[in-house]
Design a protein around this motif. Structure first.
Motif, PDB file in Angstrom:
ATOM      1  N   MET A 227      50.037  28.974  41.198  1.00 44.85           N
ATOM      2  CA  MET A 227      49.743  30.304  41.735  1.00 44.85           C
ATOM      3  C   MET A 227      49.916  31.379  40.664  1.00 44.85           C
ATOM      4  SD  MET A 227      48.503  30.508  44.733  1.00 44.85           S
ATOM      5  CE  MET A 227      48.780  32.245  45.028  1.00 44.85           C
ATOM      6  N   MET A 228      50.966  31.273  39.862  1.00 47.36           N
ATOM      7  CA  MET A 228      51.167  32.252  38.787  1.00 47.36           C
ATOM      8  C   MET A 228      49.981  32.215  37.820  1.00 47.36           C
ATOM      9  SD  MET A 228      55.241  32.373  37.928  1.00 47.36           S
ATOM     10  CE  MET A 228      55.380  30.665  37.471  1.00 47.36           C
ATOM     11  N   ARG A 229      49.524  31.022  37.497  1.00 48.55           N
ATOM     12  CA  ARG A 229      48.384  30.875  36.591  1.00 48.55           C
ATOM     13  C   ARG A 229      47.132  31.518  37.200  1.00 48.55           C
ATOM     14  NH1 ARG A 229      47.507  25.057  35.719  1.00 48.55           N
ATOM     15  NH2 ARG A 229      49.484  25.223  34.623  1.00 48.55           N
ATOM     16  N   ALA A 230      46.898  31.275  38.465  1.00 51.49           N
ATOM     17  CA  ALA A 230      45.712  31.833  39.132  1.00 51.49           C
ATOM     18  C   ALA A 230      45.794  33.356  39.219  1.00 51.49           C
ATOM     19  CB  ALA A 230      45.569  31.234  40.530  1.00 51.49           C
ATOM     20  N   LEU A 231      46.958  33.871  39.588  1.00 47.22           N
ATOM     21  CA  LEU A 231      47.112  35.322  39.698  1.00 47.22           C
ATOM     22  C   LEU A 231      46.967  35.998  38.342  1.00 47.22           C
ATOM     23  CD1 LEU A 231      50.008  35.463  42.299  1.00 47.22           C
ATOM     24  CD2 LEU A 231      47.627  36.128  42.658  1.00 47.22           C
ATOM     25  N   GLU A 232      47.514  35.386  37.322  1.00 46.06           N
ATOM     26  CA  GLU A 232      47.387  35.953  35.979  1.00 46.06           C
ATOM     27  C   GLU A 232      45.924  35.953  35.539  1.00 46.06           C
ATOM     28  OE1 GLU A 232      47.981  38.071  32.893  1.00 46.06           O
ATOM     29  OE2 GLU A 232      49.601  37.691  34.301  1.00 46.06           O
ATOM     30  N   ALA A 233      45.184  34.912  35.855  1.00 46.62           N
ATOM     31  CA  ALA A 233      43.762  34.866  35.515  1.00 46.62           C
ATOM     32  C   ALA A 233      42.995  35.974  36.240  1.00 46.62           C
ATOM     33  CB  ALA A 233      43.171  33.499  35.862  1.00 46.62           C
ATOM     34  N   CYS A 234      43.339  36.212  37.494  1.00 43.73           N
ATOM     35  CA  CYS A 234      42.680  37.281  38.257  1.00 43.73           C
ATOM     36  C   CYS A 234      43.008  38.644  37.662  1.00 43.73           C
ATOM     37  CB  CYS A 234      43.104  37.236  39.726  1.00 43.73           C
ATOM     38  SG  CYS A 234      42.490  35.812  40.629  1.00 43.73           S
ATOM     39  N   LYS A 235      44.268  38.871  37.353  1.00 44.43           N
ATOM     40  CA  LYS A 235      44.671  40.153  36.755  1.00 44.43           C
ATOM     41  C   LYS A 235      43.992  40.348  35.407  1.00 44.43           C
ATOM     42  CE  LYS A 235      49.220  40.242  38.898  1.00 44.43           C
ATOM     43  NZ  LYS A 235      50.665  40.104  38.658  1.00 44.43           N
ATOM     44  N   ALA A 236      43.968  39.305  34.601  1.00 41.35           N
ATOM     45  CA  ALA A 236      43.355  39.403  33.277  1.00 41.35           C
ATOM     46  C   ALA A 236      41.870  39.719  33.393  1.00 41.35           C
ATOM     47  CB  ALA A 236      43.569  38.101  32.499  1.00 41.35           C
ATOM     48  N   SER A 237      41.212  39.160  34.400  1.00 41.64           N
ATOM     49  CA  SER A 237      39.776  39.416  34.548  1.00 41.64           C
ATOM     50  C   SER A 237      39.503  40.874  34.868  1.00 41.64           C
ATOM     51  CB  SER A 237      39.182  38.525  35.633  1.00 41.64           C
ATOM     52  OG  SER A 237      39.569  38.970  36.921  1.00 41.64           O
ATOM     53  N   LEU A 238      40.471  41.551  35.470  1.00 41.34           N
ATOM     54  CA  LEU A 238      40.305  42.968  35.794  1.00 41.34           C
ATOM     55  C   LEU A 238      40.662  43.868  34.620  1.00 41.34           C
ATOM     56  CD1 LEU A 238      41.698  42.974  39.431  1.00 41.34           C
ATOM     57  CD2 LEU A 238      39.304  43.032  38.701  1.00 41.34           C
ATOM     58  N   ARG A 239      41.486  43.351  33.684  1.00 41.81           N
ATOM     59  CA  ARG A 239      41.884  44.144  32.513  1.00 41.81           C
ATOM     60  C   ARG A 239      40.839  44.102  31.414  1.00 41.81           C
ATOM     61  NH1 ARG A 239      47.258  41.789  33.303  1.00 41.81           N
ATOM     62  NH2 ARG A 239      46.637  40.171  31.852  1.00 41.81           N
ATOM     63  N   GLU A 240      40.124  42.988  31.338  1.00 43.91           N
ATOM     64  CA  GLU A 240      39.165  42.818  30.252  1.00 43.91           C
ATOM     65  C   GLU A 240      37.989  43.755  30.440  1.00 43.91           C
ATOM     66  OE1 GLU A 240      38.127  38.714  30.466  1.00 43.91           O
ATOM     67  OE2 GLU A 240      40.142  38.064  29.946  1.00 43.91           O
ATOM     68  N   PRO A 241      37.531  44.407  29.342  1.00 45.32           N
ATOM     69  CA  PRO A 241      36.365  45.274  29.488  1.00 45.32           C
ATOM     70  C   PRO A 241      35.126  44.418  29.749  1.00 45.32           C
ATOM     71  CG  PRO A 241      37.025  45.081  27.180  1.00 45.32           C
ATOM     72  CD  PRO A 241      38.067  44.362  27.992  1.00 45.32           C
TER      73      PRO A 241
ATOM     74  N   ARG B 124      33.238  40.384  41.150  1.00 49.41           N
ATOM     75  CA  ARG B 124      32.511  39.381  40.356  1.00 49.41           C
ATOM     76  C   ARG B 124      33.380  38.842  39.222  1.00 49.41           C
ATOM     77  NH1 ARG B 124      28.452  42.502  42.106  1.00 49.41           N
ATOM     78  NH2 ARG B 124      28.419  44.032  40.427  1.00 49.41           N
ATOM     79  N   HIS B 125      34.156  39.717  38.578  1.00 47.18           N
ATOM     80  CA  HIS B 125      35.041  39.270  37.497  1.00 47.18           C
ATOM     81  C   HIS B 125      36.104  38.301  38.034  1.00 47.18           C
ATOM     82  CE1 HIS B 125      33.416  41.797  34.352  1.00 47.18           C
ATOM     83  NE2 HIS B 125      33.563  42.885  35.098  1.00 47.18           N
ATOM     84  N   VAL B 126      36.680  38.654  39.187  1.00 45.52           N
ATOM     85  CA  VAL B 126      37.714  37.802  39.772  1.00 45.52           C
ATOM     86  C   VAL B 126      37.115  36.465  40.199  1.00 45.52           C
ATOM     87  CG1 VAL B 126      39.301  37.560  41.730  1.00 45.52           C
ATOM     88  CG2 VAL B 126      39.225  39.705  40.454  1.00 45.52           C
ATOM     89  N   GLU B 127      35.942  36.496  40.815  1.00 45.17           N
ATOM     90  CA  GLU B 127      35.296  35.242  41.217  1.00 45.17           C
ATOM     91  C   GLU B 127      35.028  34.351  40.010  1.00 45.17           C
ATOM     92  OE1 GLU B 127      31.877  36.750  43.308  1.00 45.17           O
ATOM     93  OE2 GLU B 127      32.844  36.492  45.247  1.00 45.17           O
ATOM     94  N   ALA B 128      34.579  34.953  38.913  1.00 51.54           N
ATOM     95  CA  ALA B 128      34.330  34.181  37.696  1.00 51.54           C
ATOM     96  C   ALA B 128      35.627  33.583  37.170  1.00 51.54           C
ATOM     97  CB  ALA B 128      33.669  35.055  36.635  1.00 51.54           C
ATOM     98  N   ALA B 129      36.696  34.367  37.218  1.00 46.05           N
ATOM     99  CA  ALA B 129      37.992  33.867  36.756  1.00 46.05           C
ATOM    100  C   ALA B 129      38.449  32.699  37.623  1.00 46.05           C
ATOM    101  CB  ALA B 129      39.033  34.989  36.773  1.00 46.05           C
ATOM    102  N   LEU B 130      38.244  32.791  38.930  1.00 44.68           N
ATOM    103  CA  LEU B 130      38.645  31.701  39.825  1.00 44.68           C
ATOM    104  C   LEU B 130      37.810  30.448  39.583  1.00 44.68           C
ATOM    105  CD1 LEU B 130      39.255  33.623  43.164  1.00 44.68           C
ATOM    106  CD2 LEU B 130      40.977  32.624  41.648  1.00 44.68           C
TER     107      LEU B 130
END
Length: 187
Positions: A164-178, A119-125
């Motif tokens: 792609m770098m921007r998208a991947l970073e957004a996905c990674k960040a969404s998983l790091r955020e509490p 859900r976090h990754v989908e929201a980030a996308l």
């Protein structure tokens, strides 16, 4: 111009179908063996050859010089297509799969966490700019290469890489955020 009566065309159609069926059945074991060698699973090979039969049966028959050779080539191609789609699916799953839960964690808890991560990754996308999201989906979901995407979208390959770098970073960040806390609840 000579036109054939409808009965004549129906007879030809039935004859062509009967010939196709005869050749297909005579080549079926060879096609399944070929596909099985490529995909590594006899059951999958049988399913793919059955799908091949249905593809041909549902469309108008094509006139080829050597039907048996054509069918074998098509069987080889369907195996390659299957492997490509499986490769894409594996790449997507590897890219999304969270780290394996420790052996002390419970499976329901791990499933819940994985669902939350998704859900976090989908929201980030969804929060990404449309073009960045489209490039990400073309690459990660549809298996398109950067060069293909660049050509299709009229961009440079470098621009695609940056998106792609921007998208991947957004996905990674969404998983790091509490996860956001609900007011009034203790952690």
């Amino acid at each position: 111009m000579i036109t054939r009566p409808p009965e004549s065309r129906d007879d030809e159609h039935r004859g062509a179908r009967a010939h196709f069926l005869q050749v297909f059945l005579s080549q079926r074991s060879q096609m399944e063996a070929l596909v099985s060698r490529r995909v590594g699973c006899r059951a999958t090979a049988a399913d793919l050859v059955q799908d091949l039969f249905l593809r041909f049966w549902r469309r108008p028959l094509v006139q080829v010089e050597e039907l048996s050779t054509y069918l074998l080539r098509c069987a080889g191609n369907i195996a390659i297509d299957h492997l490509r789609s499986e490769g894409t699916r594996v790449r997507v799953n590897e890219g999304w799969r969270p780290d394996a839960p420790d052996s002390h964690g419970s499976e329901p808890q791990a499933a819940l966490e994985a669902g939350n991560d998704l859900r976090h990754v989908e929201a980030a996308l969804r929060a990404l700019p449309e073009r960045t999201r489209q490039i990400f989906l073309l690459n990660r979901i549809h298996g398109r290469k950067y060069a293909e995407i660049a050509k299709a979208m009229g961009l440079s390959q470098s621009a695609v890489e940056k998106h792609m770098m921007r998208a991947l970073e957004a996905c990674k960040a969404s998983l790091r955020e509490p996860p956001p806390r609900t007011p009034g609840k203790a952690p």
